[in-house]
Design an enzyme around this catalytic site. Structure first.
Site, mmCIF file in Angstrom:
data_model
loop_
_atom_site.group_PDB
_atom_site.id
_atom_site.type_symbol
_atom_site.label_atom_id
_atom_site.label_comp_id
_atom_site.label_asym_id
_atom_site.label_seq_id
_atom_site.Cartn_x
_atom_site.Cartn_y
_atom_site.Cartn_z
ATOM 1 N N LYS A 285 5.099 6.647 -11.798
ATOM 2 C CA LYS A 285 5.664 5.344 -12.160
ATOM 3 C C LYS A 285 6.237 5.395 -13.575
ATOM 4 O O LYS A 285 5.783 6.209 -14.386
ATOM 5 C CB LYS A 285 4.549 4.278 -12.148
ATOM 6 C CG LYS A 285 4.055 3.880 -10.787
ATOM 7 C CD LYS A 285 2.990 2.801 -10.898
ATOM 8 C CE LYS A 285 2.441 2.429 -9.531
ATOM 9 N NZ LYS A 285 3.421 1.755 -8.668
ATOM 10 N N ARG A 359 -1.375 2.468 1.384
ATOM 11 C CA ARG A 359 -1.400 2.504 2.851
ATOM 12 C C ARG A 359 -2.087 3.763 3.354
ATOM 13 O O ARG A 359 -2.622 3.793 4.457
ATOM 14 C CB ARG A 359 0.025 2.334 3.393
ATOM 15 C CG ARG A 359 0.982 3.395 2.964
ATOM 16 C CD ARG A 359 2.450 2.966 3.115
ATOM 17 N NE ARG A 359 2.918 2.145 2.009
ATOM 18 C CZ ARG A 359 4.135 1.617 1.921
ATOM 19 N NH1 ARG A 359 5.017 1.825 2.878
ATOM 20 N NH2 ARG A 359 4.468 0.872 0.889
HETATM 21 N N1 BES Z 1 0.135 -0.563 -6.296
HETATM 22 C C1 BES Z 1 1.519 -0.432 -6.032
HETATM 23 C C2 BES Z 1 2.190 -1.778 -5.745
HETATM 24 C C3 BES Z 1 2.419 -2.674 -6.926
HETATM 25 C C4 BES Z 1 3.379 -2.390 -7.867
HETATM 26 C C5 BES Z 1 1.700 -3.839 -7.041
HETATM 27 C C6 BES Z 1 3.590 -3.253 -8.930
HETATM 28 C C7 BES Z 1 1.925 -4.708 -8.090
HETATM 29 C C8 BES Z 1 2.878 -4.412 -9.035
HETATM 30 C C9 BES Z 1 1.718 0.450 -4.806
HETATM 31 O O1 BES Z 1 0.840 1.497 -4.687
HETATM 32 C C10 BES Z 1 3.085 1.034 -4.938
HETATM 33 O O2 BES Z 1 3.292 1.773 -5.845
HETATM 34 N N2 BES Z 1 3.965 0.683 -4.022
HETATM 35 C C11 BES Z 1 5.303 1.139 -4.058
HETATM 36 C C12 BES Z 1 5.744 1.414 -2.649
HETATM 37 C C13 BES Z 1 7.083 2.104 -2.570
HETATM 38 C C14 BES Z 1 6.975 3.502 -3.089
HETATM 39 C C15 BES Z 1 7.533 2.068 -1.146
HETATM 40 C C16 BES Z 1 6.181 0.056 -4.692
HETATM 41 O O3 BES Z 1 5.983 -1.116 -4.410
HETATM 42 O O4 BES Z 1 7.033 0.401 -5.497
HETATM 43 MN MN MN Z 2 1.450 3.206 -5.765
#
Ligand code: BES
Ligand code: MN
Ligand code: ZN
Length: 501
Positions: A285, A359
């Site tokens: 990230k 997931r």
């Molecule tokens: N924990 C994150 C989702 C998230 C991001 C929640 C920011 C709250 C604020 C999750 O694990 C994630 O990183 N999801 C990705 C999925 C994507 C790679 C399809 C996302 O939402 O960017």
């Molecule tokens: Mn994630």
């Protein structure tokens, strides 16, 4: 805090501080005393009325004014609390006013207080709901995160007891039950907030395991079992283990069993994502706000909070709480984009983005949940950034193939002031998860990210009465009030309370 329900007249009560409602008077623009405040003012020889006429105070919802009293027969102080317009004072207004009152009282040395806001006319307010609103919001207002501060004084309070006044003696029993439930739910919310707020280097999967075991110690109806990585290997939980491989903290699968119903009752299963820190893995990230990914275990925290509340409310239900817990970090052993892993049901998954890890851990937890032959399965997860874009902070997203379950969840959220809103989970979206190299891909592109995530999970809940709550926008607040909200503990508690009927 201890809560007492009393049907005494306000003039017959004793306290270190009495909380009185003042409303907006549209005509004069001044604050005007509520019913109970007026009755009380007789004791003060009309001093309150005079004070209000001076015009220093407002009846704006949530404004508080501490007033010293120099009459022997009255408490040392009064807390005037703005309750907005008299005609539209609702349970939501009572919650806002009570929270403001308790925050103001925390700064005083009051030990025993009397709350008379509950004597005012509250639109649609039943004694149970009113008392519950007061104890629930009081608990929430008393919470202060201090665990990693060197000075813990912010959490200290001299408050010990609140007497909630109710007008109708016939509703005293209902009010007592409401106060008890509110205290349990508020306590569950605070446990969930605390776990969420704790930093990733404190709140690890092992810490969650220890916390769960401590919870079960004092309660005969609650037991905890924790699957270790070698147990998960035996079960073939390849998706979950692939996430924890990239971390030095061992993964845990925490399983609460609350037996409040009789043996023949099928359990309700709550599954919560317990990612104690999500850096994204190799699909790392950006640095900005990455600290907030300590909150990626808030779904799991909501299971802890709800289980604790269910125990305290002594619900006559069987409930299983499952929290798969892991970190998601980049490392030589971490998942790589393109890797294919196998879930415990044998479903193969191509990991196109290692940041879609929630997931991966949830799918093994959902597959595992089937062995309990549940009545329903709800899962809670901070699963997608897309959910924050879609709904912001006001509603959690709810997705299910069962419309009646969606309705039950939305209704519970309305009642509990912890709302959810549906997104469609129709089959068309599933094709976005197609790949040539596995049964399913773990991401489905930018479009409808919250829905494709839920569609992925739906593969592991076939034949189950299941709903998924995406709490990415509702689980914590940013900015000056940064912190975990404890949501959706109130919604889940209400959902369970509604089932009992
Ligand atoms: N924990 C994150 C989702 C998230 C991001 C929640 C920011 C709250 C604020 C999750 O694990 C994630 O990183 N999801 C990705 C999925 C994507 C790679 C399809 C996302 O939402 O960017
Ligand atoms: Mn994630
Ligand atoms: Zn995550």
């Amino acid at each position: 805090m201890q809560y007492k329900i009393s049907t005494k007249k306000i003039t017959d009560t004793d306290s270190d501080c009495t909380i009185l409602a003042v409303f907006n008077d549209a005509e004069s623009g001044l604050a005007m005393a509520g019913k109970a405040a007026s009755a009380f003012d007789k004791e003060l020889g009309g001093q309150l009325e005079e004070l209000l006429i001076q015009g220093d105070y407002t009846g704006k919802l949530g404004d508080t004014h501490l007033v010293p009293v120099f009459t022997d027969s009255a408490p040392q102080r009064l807390l005037l609390v703005g309750c907005g317009d008299k005609k539209s004072f609702t349970e939501a207004g009572l919650r806002t006013a009570t929270e403001a009152a308790v925050k103001a009282l925390k700064k005083t040395t009051s030990v025993e207080v009397v709350n008379s806001l509950t004597l005012e006319t509250i639109k649609g307010g039943k004694a149970y709901n009113i008392a519950r609103a007061v104890s629930e919001t009081t608990e929430a207002a008393l919470y202060h995160y201090v665990s990693t501060l060197s000075k813990k004084s912010a959490a200290e309070t001299s408050l010990e007891q609140m007497t909630i006044l109710i007008a109708n003696a016939k509703s005293a029993l209902e009010a007592k039950k409401g106060a008890k439930h509110g205290e349990a739910i508020g306590g569950g919310v605070n446990l969930s907030r605390e776990l969420g707020n704790l930093p990733g280097n404190y709140c690890t999967p092992t810490f969650l395991e220890e916390t769960a075991k401590k919870m079960a110690k004092d309660h005969a109806k609650l037991s905890v079992k924790v699957l270790q990585e070698k147990d998960m290997e035996k079960l073939g939980m390849g998706a979950l283990l692939s996430v924890s491989k990239g971390s030095r903290e061992p993964a845990k699968m925490i399983i609460f069993t609350y037996s409040g119903g009789n043996k023949s009752q099928k359990p309700h299963v709550l599954v919560g994502k317990g990612l104690t820190f999500d850096a994204g893995g190799i699909s790392i990230k950006p640095s900005a706000k990455m600290d907030e990914m300590k909150y990626d275990m808030c779904g799991g925290a909501s299971v802890f909070g709800t289980i604790q509340a269910a125990v305290e409310m002594n619900l006559k239900l069987n409930i299983i709480g499952i929290v798969p817990a892991s970190e998601n970090l980049p490392d030589g052993a971490a998942n790589k984009p393109g890797d294919v892993v196998t879930n415990m049901e044998g479903i193969t998954i191509e990991i196109l983005n290692t940041d879609a890890e929630g997931r991966l851990i949830l799918c093994d937890a959902l597959s595992y949940a089937k062995r309990f032959e549940p009545e329903t399965i709800l899962d809670m997860a901070t699963l997608t950034g897309a959910c924050v874009v879609a709904l912001g902070a006001h509603h959690s997203a709810v997705l299910s193939k069962d419309d009646s379950l969606i309705k039950e969840i939305m209704k519970a959220g309305e009642t509990a002031h912890d709302k959810a809103w549906p997104l469609p989970l129709t089959p068309e979206y599933h094709s976005q998860l197609s790949t040539n190299f596995a049964d399913v891909a773990n991401v489905g592109g930018r479009a409808a990210g919250t829905i494709t995530a839920a569609s992925f999970l739906s593969m592991f809940t076939e034949g189950m009465r299941w709903a998924h709550l995406d709490i990415a926008g509702s689980a914590w607040k940013e900015g000056a009030a940064k912190g975990s909200t404890g949501r959706p503990v109130p919604l889940l508690c209400q959902y369970l309370l509604n089932l009992k009927k």
